[in-house]
Write a protein that holds these residues in place. Structure first.
Motif, PDB file in Angstrom:
ATOM      1  N   VAL A 165       0.825  -1.213   0.000  1.00 52.37           N
ATOM      2  CA  VAL A 165       0.000   0.000   0.000  1.00 52.37           C
ATOM      3  C   VAL A 165       0.864   1.270   0.000  1.00 52.37           C
ATOM      4  N   THR A 167       2.299   3.050  -2.382  1.00 59.51           N
ATOM      5  CA  THR A 167       1.923   4.086  -3.356  1.00 59.51           C
ATOM      6  C   THR A 167       0.692   4.836  -2.862  1.00 59.51           C
ATOM      7  N   TYR A 168      -0.280   4.109  -2.349  1.00 57.86           N
ATOM      8  CA  TYR A 168      -1.487   4.741  -1.801  1.00 57.86           C
ATOM      9  C   TYR A 168      -1.121   5.703  -0.661  1.00 57.86           C
ATOM     10  N   ASP A 171       0.682   8.792  -1.948  1.00 56.74           N
ATOM     11  CA  ASP A 171      -0.239   9.701  -2.630  1.00 56.74           C
ATOM     12  C   ASP A 171      -1.132  10.452  -1.639  1.00 56.74           C
ATOM     13  N   VAL A 172      -1.626   9.775  -0.613  1.00 52.69           N
ATOM     14  CA  VAL A 172      -2.460  10.427   0.406  1.00 52.69           C
ATOM     15  C   VAL A 172      -1.659  11.515   1.116  1.00 52.69           C
TER      16      VAL A 172
END
Length: 186
Positions: A165, A167-168, A171-172
């Motif tokens: 997770v 990349t998620y 990005d967040v």
């Protein structure tokens, strides 16, 4: 940074807080009875640090130890010494109930730097960032996923998440740190 084995391939975002993938580091999960003297000796031999108090971290000459749960520590050591560190722990803890695993490839670490790191994190985690002290480790949620968060100092925060997770999470955090998104809460 070598992009061969990192989830984010050295990603970086510069907004009102900088968000970037940390250098790869060795991570060893140690599950054991933390009050056991043999555990304290093994951890000290491996990192030069003491077993930290609950929710704390301790830094030694060879690594950092993070308290993750009443029976779990995370040892952060240079990547190249993980096999020797594991072997040393196995030797030191022989005969004591424990589990030690190399989880270096399972986790990703993201660094936040800037005067508003508390604000950026407060936007995406239920932690009360106004009271989180430097040197305190908290397992929490970061948006929709599990993460661990700690402040190294007033302007540097670390986020540890599963590699799957990363990349998620990046990005967040990058969206939260965009210029023009300042709230001024801290």
């Amino acid at each position: 940074m070598s992009d061969l084995c990192t989830a984010l391939r050295g990603a970086r975002f510069d907004g009102y807080v900088s968000v970037f993938e940390a250098q790869p580091t060795g991570m060893i999960q140690l599950r054991a009875e933390l009050e056991n003297g043999a555990v304290a000796e093994g951890v000290c031999r491996a990192t030069g640090a003491e077993v930290p108090q609950p929710l704390g971290l301790a830094t030694g000459e060879c690594g950092t130890v993070l308290w993750m749960a009443p029976d779990e520590l995370l040892l952060r050591v240079p990547l190249e010494v993980v096999p020797d560190t594991l072997a040393g722990l196995e030797k030191d803890l022989r005969g004591h109930h424990h589990l030690s695993l190399d989880i270096s490839a399972m986790r990703s670490e993201i660094t936040l730097q800037g005067t508003a790191v508390r604000e950026v994190l407060a936007k995406v985690t239920p932690l009360d960032m106004a009271v989180l002290d430097s040197g305190t480790v908290r397992r929490t949620r970061l948006a929709q996923v599990a993460a661990a968060v700690w402040l190294e100092d007033a302007e540097t925060a670390r986020v540890l998440c599963f590699r799957s997770v990363a990349t998620y999470v990046f990005d967040v955090l990058a969206v939260s740190a965009r210029n023009g998104g300042e709230v001024g809460a801290f």
